[in-house]
Structures are given as structure tokens and as C-alpha cells.
Design an enzyme around this catalytic site. Structure first.
Site, PDB file in Angstrom:
ATOM      1  N   GLU A   1       0.815  -1.219   0.000  1.00 21.20           N
ATOM      2  CA  GLU A   1       0.000   0.000   0.000  1.00 21.20           C
ATOM      3  C   GLU A   1       0.852   1.275   0.000  1.00 21.20           C
ATOM      4  O   GLU A   1       0.522   2.260   0.639  1.00 21.20           O
ATOM      5  CB  GLU A   1      -1.000   0.010   1.163  1.00 21.20           C
ATOM      6  CG  GLU A   1      -2.075  -1.055   1.010  1.00 21.20           C
ATOM      7  CD  GLU A   1      -3.288  -0.819   1.897  1.00 21.20           C
ATOM      8  OE1 GLU A   1      -3.407   0.266   2.494  1.00 21.20           O
ATOM      9  OE2 GLU A   1      -4.121  -1.744   1.990  1.00 21.20           O
TER      10      GLU A   1
ATOM     11  N   HIS B   1      -1.490  -1.700  10.452  1.00 18.96           N
ATOM     12  CA  HIS B   1      -1.029  -3.087  10.456  1.00 18.96           C
ATOM     13  C   HIS B   1       0.178  -3.220  11.369  1.00 18.96           C
ATOM     14  O   HIS B   1       0.895  -2.246  11.621  1.00 18.96           O
ATOM     15  CB  HIS B   1      -0.627  -3.542   9.049  1.00 18.96           C
ATOM     16  CG  HIS B   1      -1.784  -3.788   8.134  1.00 18.96           C
ATOM     17  ND1 HIS B   1      -2.052  -5.017   7.578  1.00 18.96           N
ATOM     18  CD2 HIS B   1      -2.742  -2.957   7.662  1.00 18.96           C
ATOM     19  CE1 HIS B   1      -3.115  -4.927   6.801  1.00 18.96           C
ATOM     20  NE2 HIS B   1      -3.557  -3.680   6.833  1.00 18.96           N
TER      21      HIS B   1
END
Length: 569
Positions: free
Chosen positions: A282, A556
Site C-alpha cells: 500500500e 497493520h
């Protein structure tokens, strides 16, 4: 394909691409600001309450009007740039390659040549570096500041020596690998303080030590704190009023390197020392990717970024118009000899706007004792995200298996020894959710080993989920590396801050099972395969890491894996 530094075949195409972006960027930036001014993160909301600032409605109104006008004024120019940009994508290669001028000694691993064995460290992290306006929907803002802060965090950690402490005591004969000790603690980066430069790996903060060190400590038990260990001053990365003294290094005093079922593991406030290959997901924003490249290139001499295709791709590659690249970012200490990218053609919904796919790379490690070339294969993926669409992810795993096999068959040479074959990334499914049963039973896990997995639908008891609850990213329990480390070590706190499993459609969730720990969703994986490496090689897991260093900077938890590879000749 052979790796070229420029994504374009000639300077003319590259120059036209730059000109197109000059026309597009102002309009894009104003649109990004228009959305961002209306969307706050929970951290910004809390800061406004603490400061007693009630001008938010005025800022939204006037900001929206201003950026809307500027967006409309620049839109015609951006349209011209867009019409120039689209056809150029037909000539664009699927990645940019940054190669740093480093010495041959820094780019090769001498372990096989000198001792017949070597240790390799890999790390993976999802950073959510979308354009600022879109990142805010994940409760993360200030993409450019976060990119710089993340790069500095990683550079500070991976450049330090890998110190292993052997402890002689009646109650312990194990090896402690204190990745969150020994190194002096520095101020954790915040969105408002990211101008500092990352320490050089050769600077005094690392003591100028060699890449690997062994410290022998006789007659000392890790359960007994030493009175000689000084406390370390720590500053929070979110609130200035959360300052205080930390206790002595946790890895030496309490936790150390846990070991269950022959798999050493730890929850660390630092990335592992001497990471050889780093995979990031990402990293969609180009400027953020360039910031990461600039900060990490002194440590990783070979970086692939801006990976993926844009606009209309050939039917066999991507089926819809792509506004974003794959988000993959690969940084390697070793030279990248070959690299190939594939885009998933079956994405749906919002995922179809990005060119998610697989990046397969072949790296040159060095030579063995017989002077044969030693190589490794490293593969990065980012699978389909929406819940309840396991069939799409299974199709993508089928493609991944085929593409990796084709890449290795095309690039394997008879005079080479293969030391490792690693697959990592954001799989967007876990091994405990009833909704992910299809993916959990995929044949990929028969080829690649997952050191955290006990079987389909069952994790090993020490495993920790890697997907954080977005609304609570800035709570005190998780807003610093140290606080997040303590939270992950507590099963009660993990239930509050780690995303729970996803139930099957129409069925209530029963989790965890009786006498089983609460783990949560682990969707970030690092897998390795032994059947595809040279028959002379034996692989052993040295350490699995759950990393808290990026607390407050992403949603995350990064993961790390260190492998020991022995080559018998």
C-alpha cells in the site's frame, strides 16, 4: 525481465510523462485537499478538544469553497495532461528501479563462501500510504510525513548490529536475541515532528559495531533484572504529556525470545537488525515512495517502487482502468538480477482501481565454497481486500502459484544454487475466520510453509493478529511502540485493539475455541518454500517477529522472519 532503472524505454517518453504530471498534479492536489479538509482522524479530533479549538466548521466551509474553486480552475489543464498521460502507459515498464552505488562487499553475503551457512532476514509491512484524503478513511492522515517517519524508523532499526546474547545460568541455556534492547531509544516520530534524519548505520548510535555480534554473559538469568541497567528516557509519539521513564530493556529482563514448538518468536519494538529484503504494501502515493527510497537507499542498494501498470492494460493483464499502482515496494541489499510483475485480472469494486498483483524477483546473494553462484527468489503480493469474496482470493492464489513457477522455470540456471524461496505480503485473509475457510485450505500452503500456522483454520498459540482496529489507533495503549508491545502481550488488551475474526455469513461467531488463546486476524504473512531450493540446502527458522515500531503510523503490525540456511557440499 531484465531490470532497467527507468520505467520508460527512452528519454522522450520519460520527459512527456513528467510534462503530463506537471499538468495533472495541481488539480489532483486540490482535489486531495478538498476531501482531506472535510475528513479528520480521531487524533486530530482529540487534539482539537484538548486545545479547545472550535473553528473546525469555519475551516471546513472556507477550505471546501477555496479548494473547490481551485480544483475547477485547474481541471481543464489537468484534462490535457491526462490525455497525454494515458497513451504513455502503453510504453511504461511496470516498475522504477533505484540502484545505489555501493561496494561489492555490501551487496554479497559471504556466509556460504566462508562457512557454508548464512542467515537471511525478511520483513513485511502494510503502510497505507494512499493519497492523504483516502488514507483518512482508514483513520490515518499526513501521508508524506508518515512516509518520512516510517522510512527513518526502518533505517534506524535495520542498520544496527545483530547482537545475540548467550546466557549461562542454572535456569536458562537459551539464546536471547534482544532486538528491542542494546540500541538506545530515540524519540518516536510523530506527524508534527518528522524533520529529523535517520541515524547512519555507521554512526555512533550503533557503536560502529560489526554486522553480527555475540555477547557472552555468564551467570545471569533473564528473570532477574540487573541493577546496573540504566532506565531510558522515552517520549511518546502522540501526546507530549505521556513522557516518563521506561524500565530496563524488556528483551533482557522478562520476555526475551520466546520459543514454542521449536519456533523462536518475539514482540519487538524495533524492526529486526540487518533486514536483507523488505517488502512494503500500500505504498500507492508516488511522492511517499520516493521519500522511502531516499531514506532507505543507503541501507538497501536495490529498490523497486511504483510497481504496477496504469490506465488501460492489455486484456490478458488487467481488465479495468487503473488509477493506482500495485502499492508494492521492494528494498533489497542484494542485486536484483530479474524481476517480473503480474496484475490480477479479476479484481472487483474499489480494488479494481488499483493494479494489485504479484512481484517476483531473483536476487544474487554471492558464491558458495565451490565458487558457484548463489541466488534467492523473493515474491511479494497484495490480494483482494473485501470480506466475503474468498473465491476471488483463491483464484488469485492460483495465479500466484502459476506465475511464480513460470518465473523460476524461466530464470533458473543449472550452475546456480538457490538458497531461499520466500513469499510475503498482505493476503487479506486470516487463519482463524470462518469466513476465510476457502483461502485457509488453499494448496499454496502445501508448498509454502507458514511458521505461524498449525493447520487450516488453526494458529499456533503464540501467534498475534496483525490487523489493528482503526478507530482506536491513537489510544494510549497502542500509540507508542512500547505501549503497543505491552498490549500485544496481553490477551485481554488484544481483544480491544486487534480486529476479531470474521464470521461466516448467517452464522454466529464462536471464538476462540475452548482452552485456545485469543489471537485475532493475522493477514500479513511471510512464507518460505524448501522444495524449490537447492537439494544441498537445509532451512531452519531462527526467529519470527511481530513489530510494534510503527505504532500510530499504520493500521497493520509489521512482521519479520529470519531463516538460517545451511549448504552441505
Amino acid at each position: 525481465m531484465a531490470v532497467e532503472t527507468s520505467p520508460f524505454p527512452n528519454r522522450c517518453a520519460a520527459g512527456l510523462h513528467v510534462a503530463a504530471w506537471v499538468l495533472i498534479l495541481p488539480c489532483f492536489w486540490f482535489l486531495d485537499r478538498l476531501i482531506a479538509v472535510c475528513k479528520s482522524t480521531t487524533l486530530e479530533q482529540t487534539q482539537r478538544l484538548e486545545e479547545g479549538c472550535y473553528l473546525r466548521p469555519l475551516k471546513v466551509v472556507f477550505g471546501s469553497i477555496t479548494f473547490s474553486i481551485l480544483f475547477l480552475l485547474t481541471a481543464p489543464v489537468a484534462l490535457l495532461g491526462f490525455l497525454l498521460w494515458v497513451p504513455l502507459q502503453a510504453w511504461r515498464r511496470p516498475f522504477c528501479y533505484h540502484r545505489e552505488a555501493t561496494s561489492l562487499q555490501c551487496e554479497t553475503h559471504m556466509g556460504f563462501e566462508l562457512e557454508g551457512k548464512a542467515s537471511f532476514c525478511f520483513a513485511s509491512a502494510n503502510l497505507c500510504l494512499l493519497p492523504d484524503s483516502l488514507a483518512r478513511f482508514n483513520n490515518l492522515g499526513h501521508t508524506q510525513r508518515r512516509a518520512l517517519a516510517i522510512g527513518e524508523c526502518i533505517a534506524m532499526s535495520v542498520g544496527r548490529p545483530n547482537i545475540r546474547i548467550f546466557i549461562d545460568s542454572p535456569s536458562s541455556c537459551s539464546t536471547v536475541s534482544p532486538s528491542d534492547s542494546i540500541v538506545p531509544t530515540v524519540n518516536s516520530p510523530s506527524y508534527s515532528a518528522t524533520d529529523g534524519q535517520a541515524p547512519s548505520p555507521d554512526s555512533d548510535v550503533f557503536g560502529g559495531k560489526a554486522r553480527n555480534e555475540v555477547v557472552h554473559t555468564p551467570g545471569r538469568d533473564t528473570k532477574e533484572p540487573s541493577a546496573e541497567v540504566p532506565s531510558i528516557q522515552h517520549n511518546s509519539n502522540q501526546n507530549s504529556n505521556q513522557q516518563g521513564q521506561c524500565s530496563a530493556p524488556r528483551a533482557l529482563l522478562s520476555q526475551g525470545l520466546g520459543q514454542q514448538e521449536d519456533v523462536p518468536w518475539e514482540v519487538s519494538t524495533f524492526f529486526p537488525a540487518n533486514v536483507d529484503i523488505l517488502c512494503l504494501e500500500e505504498v500507492f502515493d508516488k511522492r511517499a515512495a520516493q521519500k522511502l527510497t531516499r531514506v532507505l537507499s543507503p541501507l538497501f542498494g536495490h529498490i523497486l517502487y511504483d510497481i504496477g501498470g496504469y490506465a488501460c492494460q492489455p486484456p490478458c493483464s488487467c481488465s479495468t482502468f487503473k488509477f493506482f499502482n500495485s502499492g508494492l515496494f521492494l528494498a533489497s541489499r542484494f542485486p536484483i538480477q530479474e524481476a517480473q510483475y503480474h496484475c490480477f485480472p479479476n479484481s472487483r469494486g474499489e480494488d479494481a482501481l488499483a493494479a494489485k498483483g504479484l512481484l517476483a524477483a531473483k536476487v544474487v546473494i554471492g558464491k558458495n565454497q565451490k565458487q558457484r553462484k548463489v541466488v534467492g527468489y523473493f515474491n511479494c503480493i497484495h490480494l483482494h481486500a473485501p470480506e466475503g469474496e474468498g473465491e476471488i482470493r483463491c483464484e488469485q492464489l492460483n495465479m500466484v502459484t502459476k506465475w511464480i513457477g513460470d518465473f523460476q522455470a524461466a530464470n533458473r540456471q543449472p550452475d546456480e544454487e538457490v538458497a531461499f524461496d520466500v513469499l510475503c505480503g498482505d493476503f487479506n485473509f486470516d487463519n482463524c475466520s470462518p469466513d476465510d475457510t476457502l483461502e485457509q485450505n488453499h494448496c499454496l500452503f502445501e508448498e509454502y510453509k507458514d511458521p505461524c500456522r498449525a493447520g487450516p483454520g488453526k494458529e499456533k498459540p503464540w501467534v498475534i493478529g496483525t490487523l489493528l482496529e482503526q478507530p482506536t489507533l491513537y489510544d494510549e495503549c497502542v500509540n507508542t511502540p512500547e505501549n503497543l508491545q505491552r498490549t500485544l502481550e496481553s490477551e485481554m488488551l488484544r481483544k480491544r485493539y486487534i480486529c476479531p475474526p470474521v464470521p461466516a455469513t448467517g452464522s454466529p461467531l464462536v471464538y476462540p475455541e475452548t482452552d485456545q488463546p485469543w489471537i485475532g486476524r493475522r493477514i500479513d504473512y511471510i512464507l518460505f518454500r524448501e522444495t524449490s531450493i537447492s537439494k544441498h540446502c537445509r532451512t531452519e527458522v531462527e526467529e519470527v517477529s511481530f513489530i510494534t515500531q510503527l505504532a500510530g503510523l499504520t493500521d497493520h503490525i509489521p512482521v519479520g522472519l529470519r531463516l538460517n540456511v545451511t549448504m552441505d557440499l
